[in-house]
Design a protein around this motif. Structure first.
Motif, PDB file in Angstrom:
ATOM      1  N   LEU A  71       0.178  -1.128  -0.217  1.00  0.00           N
ATOM      2  CA  LEU A  71      -0.015   0.165   0.019  1.00  0.00           C
ATOM      3  C   LEU A  71       0.968   1.740  -0.207  1.00  0.00           C
ATOM      4  CD1 LEU A  71      -2.870   1.464   0.232  1.00  0.00           C
ATOM      5  CD2 LEU A  71      -2.608   0.993   2.904  1.00  0.00           C
ATOM      6  N   PHE A  72       1.680   1.517   0.782  1.00  0.00           N
ATOM      7  CA  PHE A  72       2.814   2.416   0.958  1.00  0.00           C
ATOM      8  C   PHE A  72       3.608   2.503   0.225  1.00  0.00           C
ATOM      9  CE2 PHE A  72       1.472   2.650   5.127  1.00  0.00           C
ATOM     10  CZ  PHE A  72       1.084   3.432   5.693  1.00  0.00           C
ATOM     11  N   THR A  73       4.057   1.617  -1.152  1.00  0.00           N
ATOM     12  CA  THR A  73       5.139   1.575  -2.138  1.00  0.00           C
ATOM     13  C   THR A  73       4.030   1.803  -3.415  1.00  0.00           C
ATOM     14  OG1 THR A  73       4.679  -0.974  -1.444  1.00  0.00           O
ATOM     15  CG2 THR A  73       6.560   0.111  -1.067  1.00  0.00           C
ATOM     16  N   THR A  74       2.692   1.838  -3.234  1.00  0.00           N
ATOM     17  CA  THR A  74       2.185   2.655  -4.494  1.00  0.00           C
ATOM     18  C   THR A  74       1.657   3.608  -3.585  1.00  0.00           C
ATOM     19  OG1 THR A  74       0.903   0.638  -4.277  1.00  0.00           O
ATOM     20  CG2 THR A  74       0.042   1.814  -5.304  1.00  0.00           C
ATOM     21  N   TRP A  75       1.627   4.915  -3.163  1.00  0.00           N
ATOM     22  CA  TRP A  75       1.002   6.157  -2.764  1.00  0.00           C
ATOM     23  C   TRP A  75       2.368   6.440  -2.489  1.00  0.00           C
ATOM     24  CZ3 TRP A  75      -3.165   5.396   1.356  1.00  0.00           C
ATOM     25  CH2 TRP A  75      -4.341   4.785   1.146  1.00  0.00           C
ATOM     26  N   ALA A  76       3.559   6.048  -1.813  1.00  0.00           N
ATOM     27  CA  ALA A  76       4.550   6.720  -2.059  1.00  0.00           C
ATOM     28  C   ALA A  76       5.909   6.920  -2.651  1.00  0.00           C
ATOM     29  CB  ALA A  76       5.024   6.255  -0.132  1.00  0.00           C
ATOM     30  N   ASP A  77       6.800   7.534  -3.316  1.00  0.00           N
ATOM     31  CA  ASP A  77       7.420   7.660  -4.630  1.00  0.00           C
ATOM     32  C   ASP A  77       8.692   7.914  -3.850  1.00  0.00           C
ATOM     33  OD1 ASP A  77       7.526  10.253  -4.272  1.00  0.00           O
ATOM     34  OD2 ASP A  77       7.393  10.449  -5.905  1.00  0.00           O
ATOM     35  N   GLY A  78       8.615   8.113  -1.926  1.00  0.00           N
ATOM     36  CA  GLY A  78      10.266   8.200  -1.936  1.00  0.00           C
ATOM     37  C   GLY A  78       9.932   7.707   0.008  1.00  0.00           C
ATOM     38  N   PRO A  79      10.967   8.630   0.545  1.00  0.00           N
ATOM     39  CA  PRO A  79      11.056   8.358   1.880  1.00  0.00           C
ATOM     40  C   PRO A  79      10.634   8.948   2.429  1.00  0.00           C
ATOM     41  CG  PRO A  79      13.005   8.105   0.834  1.00  0.00           C
ATOM     42  CD  PRO A  79      12.295   7.758   0.860  1.00  0.00           C
ATOM     43  N   VAL A  80      10.793  10.467   2.262  1.00  0.00           N
ATOM     44  CA  VAL A  80      10.128  11.582   2.470  1.00  0.00           C
ATOM     45  C   VAL A  80       8.758  11.601   2.320  1.00  0.00           C
ATOM     46  CG1 VAL A  80      10.065  13.907   2.510  1.00  0.00           C
ATOM     47  CG2 VAL A  80      12.227  12.916   2.239  1.00  0.00           C
ATOM     48  N   VAL A  81       7.804  11.119   1.233  1.00  0.00           N
ATOM     49  CA  VAL A  81       6.612  11.320   1.337  1.00  0.00           C
ATOM     50  C   VAL A  81       5.945  10.210   2.575  1.00  0.00           C
ATOM     51  CG1 VAL A  81       4.567  10.611  -0.327  1.00  0.00           C
ATOM     52  CG2 VAL A  81       6.639  11.368  -0.889  1.00  0.00           C
ATOM     53  N   PHE A  82       6.318   9.256   2.103  1.00  0.00           N
ATOM     54  CA  PHE A  82       6.474   8.311   3.506  1.00  0.00           C
ATOM     55  C   PHE A  82       6.431   8.364   4.491  1.00  0.00           C
ATOM     56  CE2 PHE A  82       7.644   4.307   6.699  1.00  0.00           C
ATOM     57  CZ  PHE A  82       6.738   3.740   5.957  1.00  0.00           C
ATOM     58  N   LEU A  83       7.099   8.650   5.309  1.00  0.00           N
ATOM     59  CA  LEU A  83       7.205   9.724   6.818  1.00  0.00           C
ATOM     60  C   LEU A  83       6.151  10.751   6.969  1.00  0.00           C
ATOM     61  CD1 LEU A  83      11.649  10.636   7.413  1.00  0.00           C
ATOM     62  CD2 LEU A  83       9.621   8.582   8.222  1.00  0.00           C
ATOM     63  N   LEU A  84       5.464  11.836   5.726  1.00  0.00           N
ATOM     64  CA  LEU A  84       4.803  12.108   6.119  1.00  0.00           C
ATOM     65  C   LEU A  84       3.651  11.743   6.056  1.00  0.00           C
ATOM     66  CD1 LEU A  84       5.546  15.457   3.282  1.00  0.00           C
ATOM     67  CD2 LEU A  84       5.791  15.227   6.069  1.00  0.00           C
ATOM     68  N   LEU A  85       3.782  10.409   5.229  1.00  0.00           N
ATOM     69  CA  LEU A  85       2.009   9.962   5.257  1.00  0.00           C
ATOM     70  C   LEU A  85       1.939   9.383   6.432  1.00  0.00           C
ATOM     71  CD1 LEU A  85       1.819   8.179   1.747  1.00  0.00           C
ATOM     72  CD2 LEU A  85       0.564  10.081   2.868  1.00  0.00           C
ATOM     73  N   VAL A  86       2.690   8.806   7.273  1.00  0.00           N
ATOM     74  CA  VAL A  86       2.745   8.347   8.696  1.00  0.00           C
ATOM     75  C   VAL A  86       2.662   8.819   9.393  1.00  0.00           C
ATOM     76  CG1 VAL A  86       4.564   6.728  10.023  1.00  0.00           C
ATOM     77  CG2 VAL A  86       4.706   6.816   8.059  1.00  0.00           C
ATOM     78  N   CYS A  87       3.457  10.237   9.481  1.00  0.00           N
ATOM     79  CA  CYS A  87       2.716  11.399  10.430  1.00  0.00           C
ATOM     80  C   CYS A  87       1.181  11.867  10.358  1.00  0.00           C
ATOM     81  CB  CYS A  87       3.403  12.564  10.211  1.00  0.00           C
ATOM     82  SG  CYS A  87       5.310  11.870  10.753  1.00  0.00           S
ATOM     83  N   LEU A  88       0.871  11.916   9.706  1.00  0.00           N
ATOM     84  CA  LEU A  88      -0.340  12.571   8.946  1.00  0.00           C
ATOM     85  C   LEU A  88      -1.508  10.693   9.620  1.00  0.00           C
ATOM     86  CD1 LEU A  88      -2.694  14.003   8.045  1.00  0.00           C
ATOM     87  CD2 LEU A  88      -2.423  12.874   5.723  1.00  0.00           C
ATOM     88  N   LEU A  89      -0.766   9.663   9.546  1.00  0.00           N
ATOM     89  CA  LEU A  89      -1.348   8.918   9.943  1.00  0.00           C
ATOM     90  C   LEU A  89      -2.327   8.579  11.373  1.00  0.00           C
ATOM     91  CD1 LEU A  89      -3.453   5.326   9.212  1.00  0.00           C
ATOM     92  CD2 LEU A  89      -1.145   4.822   9.418  1.00  0.00           C
ATOM     93  N   LEU A  90      -0.869   8.616  12.150  1.00  0.00           N
ATOM     94  CA  LEU A  90      -0.523   9.129  13.434  1.00  0.00           C
ATOM     95  C   LEU A  90      -0.925  10.014  13.882  1.00  0.00           C
ATOM     96  CD1 LEU A  90       3.326   7.460  13.695  1.00  0.00           C
ATOM     97  CD2 LEU A  90       1.578   6.028  14.389  1.00  0.00           C
TER      98      LEU A  90
END
Length: 267
Positions: A71-90
């Motif tokens: 799921l996250f590899t589909t939405w995020a194209d890099g580590p920065v976007v992934f961390l932003l998504l995780v922060c938003l989810l948390l």
């Protein structure tokens, strides 16, 4: 001399001896009340951990880590976007779920995803802790402040024909303004004063963002003041370094005073 757990037990024993033998304020009734309150709190934690353990088994049986990785590899194209998504989810989940349960259930499923993006587990853990320390606290204070607004005021405004948005802004937000500023001040002060977690995030290399770099200036790394004091504390013997550390501490103290005054003026 002691491990952290042993030090806590020794501290409790010392406090019990001092309060009962020296100050003579600890009676058997008060001691029983302390034991009762401790049992209630420990039982709540035990129930929480039991539910988390069962949820962990369910997530493992459903292969949740692998599904979250896809799921996250589909939405995020890099580590920065992934961390932003995780922060938003948390941030969203931290407003509804207990922080301990959130850490024990969600974070183990996110660690394999973080390693997939090449993020160090320690770095990822610090980002998660900082997000859960600051954002949900502010949102929780906001919600409590808005919930404390008398319902009759809102219903009276709506009954007079005022639309919902104007009622919310003019009555709800203005009435809860002290709580809103309090939550902002608490979250900002916690972010500014935290030292160990910020030191683990920023590392040991000093860097100052350059405004000449354009919009990337806002996402460039920076070394927080509190973590700088922590990392330079061993160099207090050098007079220039000691002056620098005390100057940084004075800036943090001044910032805390300004935040307190801003919160007081807003009320």
């Amino acid at each position: 001399l002691f491990s952290p757990t042993e030090a806590a037990a020794v501290t409790v024993a010392y406090a019990l001896l001092v309060s009962s033998l020296i100050y003579r304020q600890m009676s058997f009734k008060k001691l029983w009340s302390c034991f009762y309150d401790t049992t209630i709190v420990s039982s709540a934690i035990a129930w929480n951990l039991g539910g988390v353990a069962m949820m962990g088994v369910v997530l493992a049986m459903e292969n949740a880590p692998a599904q979250m990785t896809v799921l996250f590899t589909t939405w995020a194209d890099g580590p920065v976007v992934f961390l932003l998504l995780v922060c938003l989810l948390l941030l969203v989940l931290g407003c509804f779920i207990d922080l301990l349960a959130l850490l024990l259930v969600l974070v183990p499923s996110l660690i394999p995803v973080a390693t997939t993006f090449g993020i160090d587990p320690v770095h990822f853990g610090v980002v998660v802790i900082l997000t859960l320390m600051i954002a949900p606290l502010m949102v929780a204070v906001f919600v409590d402040g808005l919930r404390a607004v008398p319902r009759g005021w809102l219903e009276g405004s709506l009954g007079l024909g005022i639309n919902r948005w104007r009622t919310f802004w003019k009555i709800g937000v203005r009435t809860a303004r002290p709580a809103l500023f309090t939550g902002t001040v608490l979250a900002t002060a916690r972010a500014m004063g935290e030292a160990v977690m910020l030191a683990m995030v920023c590392g040991g290399v000093g860097f100052a963002p350059n405004p000449a770099d354009g919009l990337i200036f806002f996402v460039e790394p920076a070394k927080p003041l509190s973590s700088t004091i922590l990392q330079l504390s061993e160099e207090l013997t050098a007079p220039p370094m000691r002056s620098t550390i005390f100057a940084i501490a004075a800036i943090l103290l001044f910032s805390a005073v300004m935040l307190s005054l801003a919160g007081w003026a807003a009320k």
